[in-house]
Write a protein that holds these residues in place. Sequence first.
Motif, short mmCIF file in Angstrom:
data_model
loop_
_atom_site.label_atom_id
_atom_site.label_comp_id
_atom_site.label_asym_id
_atom_site.label_seq_id
_atom_site.Cartn_x
_atom_site.Cartn_y
_atom_site.Cartn_z
N GLN A 20 32.20 37.95 29.29
CA GLN A 20 32.75 39.23 29.73
C GLN A 20 32.86 39.19 31.25
OE1 GLN A 20 31.27 43.02 28.12
NE2 GLN A 20 30.95 43.61 30.25
N ILE A 21 34.08 39.35 31.75
CA ILE A 21 34.36 39.33 33.18
C ILE A 21 34.69 40.76 33.62
CG2 ILE A 21 35.88 38.45 35.01
CD1 ILE A 21 34.50 36.13 33.77
N THR A 22 34.00 41.24 34.66
CA THR A 22 34.27 42.55 35.24
C THR A 22 34.72 42.35 36.68
OG1 THR A 22 32.57 43.55 33.85
CG2 THR A 22 33.32 44.83 35.74
N LEU A 23 35.90 42.86 36.99
CA LEU A 23 36.49 42.74 38.32
C LEU A 23 36.62 44.15 38.89
CD1 LEU A 23 37.89 40.53 40.15
CD2 LEU A 23 40.01 41.28 39.11
N ALA A 24 35.97 44.40 40.03
CA ALA A 24 36.02 45.74 40.61
C ALA A 24 36.38 45.65 42.09
CB ALA A 24 34.67 46.43 40.44
N PRO A 25 37.35 46.41 42.55
CA PRO A 25 38.06 47.47 41.84
C PRO A 25 39.21 46.99 40.96
CG PRO A 25 38.81 47.41 44.10
CD PRO A 25 37.73 46.38 43.97
N GLY A 26 39.52 45.69 40.97
CA GLY A 26 40.59 45.18 40.11
C GLY A 26 41.96 45.37 40.70
N ARG A 27 42.04 45.28 42.02
CA ARG A 27 43.34 45.42 42.69
C ARG A 27 43.40 44.48 43.88
NH1 ARG A 27 41.37 51.11 43.91
NH2 ARG A 27 42.56 51.49 42.04
N VAL A 28 44.55 44.46 44.55
CA VAL A 28 44.74 43.60 45.72
C VAL A 28 43.65 43.90 46.75
CG1 VAL A 28 46.28 43.13 47.66
CG2 VAL A 28 47.21 43.33 45.36
N GLY A 29 43.15 42.84 47.39
CA GLY A 29 42.12 42.97 48.41
C GLY A 29 40.81 42.38 47.92
N GLU A 30 39.72 42.82 48.54
CA GLU A 30 38.41 42.29 48.20
C GLU A 30 37.89 42.89 46.90
OE1 GLU A 30 34.21 42.23 50.42
OE2 GLU A 30 35.84 41.18 51.45
N ASN A 31 37.36 42.02 46.03
CA ASN A 31 36.84 42.43 44.74
C ASN A 31 35.45 41.83 44.52
OD1 ASN A 31 39.12 43.68 42.77
ND2 ASN A 31 40.04 42.33 44.29
N THR A 32 34.68 42.51 43.68
CA THR A 32 33.43 41.98 43.16
C THR A 32 33.71 41.52 41.75
OG1 THR A 32 32.07 43.46 44.48
CG2 THR A 32 31.07 42.58 42.48
N VAL A 33 33.20 40.33 41.39
CA VAL A 33 33.37 39.81 40.04
C VAL A 33 32.00 39.53 39.45
CG1 VAL A 33 34.48 38.06 38.62
CG2 VAL A 33 35.46 38.64 40.83
N GLU A 34 31.75 40.05 38.27
CA GLU A 34 30.52 39.77 37.54
C GLU A 34 30.88 39.24 36.16
OE1 GLU A 34 28.24 43.39 37.64
OE2 GLU A 34 27.59 43.00 39.70
N ALA A 35 30.08 38.29 35.68
CA ALA A 35 30.33 37.69 34.36
C ALA A 35 29.03 37.58 33.60
CB ALA A 35 30.95 36.31 34.52
N VAL A 36 29.10 37.92 32.32
CA VAL A 36 27.96 37.80 31.42
C VAL A 36 28.40 36.94 30.24
CG1 VAL A 36 26.29 39.02 29.98
CG2 VAL A 36 27.10 40.07 32.10
N VAL A 37 27.57 35.98 29.86
CA VAL A 37 27.86 35.11 28.72
C VAL A 37 27.04 35.60 27.54
CG1 VAL A 37 27.81 32.75 27.84
CG2 VAL A 37 28.30 33.16 30.27
N PHE A 38 27.73 35.79 26.40
CA PHE A 38 27.06 36.24 25.18
C PHE A 38 27.12 35.15 24.13
CE2 PHE A 38 28.48 40.14 27.24
CZ PHE A 38 27.33 40.91 27.22
N SER A 39 26.05 34.98 23.38
CA SER A 39 26.00 34.00 22.29
C SER A 39 26.66 34.57 21.04
CB SER A 39 24.55 33.60 22.01
OG SER A 39 23.82 34.74 21.58
N ALA A 40 26.71 33.77 20.00
CA ALA A 40 27.36 34.18 18.75
C ALA A 40 26.73 35.43 18.14
CB ALA A 40 27.33 33.02 17.75
N ASP A 41 25.42 35.63 18.36
CA ASP A 41 24.75 36.79 17.78
C ASP A 41 24.84 38.03 18.67
OD1 ASP A 41 22.96 36.29 19.82
OD2 ASP A 41 21.28 35.77 18.50
N GLY A 42 25.55 37.92 19.80
CA GLY A 42 25.74 39.06 20.68
C GLY A 42 24.71 39.20 21.78
N GLY A 43 23.70 38.34 21.79
CA GLY A 43 22.69 38.38 22.85
C GLY A 43 23.17 37.66 24.10
N ILE A 44 22.57 37.98 25.22
CA ILE A 44 22.91 37.31 26.47
C ILE A 44 22.47 35.86 26.39
CG2 ILE A 44 22.44 37.21 28.95
CD1 ILE A 44 22.32 40.24 28.94
#
Length: 112
Positions: A20-44
């Motif tokens: 899951q990739i979250t890009l904020a604010p998600g527009r032109v310019g400087e952004n923060t990107v966070e990513a979380v990897v989930f396993s098949a059972d939905g856990g981190i």
Amino acid sequence: MKVVTVPFDMGTANRHGTVQITLAPGRVGENTVEAVVFSADGGISSVPELRLALTQRDQGIGPLDAKFKNQKGYWAAYALRLPMAGVWTLDITVRTTDIDQVTVGTGLHIAP
């Protein structure tokens, strides 16, 4: 804010995860990107390495490396600069073991 979830093969039979990739604010310019990897059972899932490269193919820009840092449970980059609007390709490389990795991609529209 833009959020995308991308499935990937974890390298073992019938085992799939998602990033899951979250890009904020998600527009032109400087952004923060966070990513979380989930396993098949939905856990981190903890992975040895996660990389993100963004390319704006229509304009010949990139790939831009997000330069993720491991934040102990998620991955983040706090100064990703996107120079223009349009559809960007996100190429996500997940290292699932010390020797196995997979690259998956998706498109994301970036607003002006």
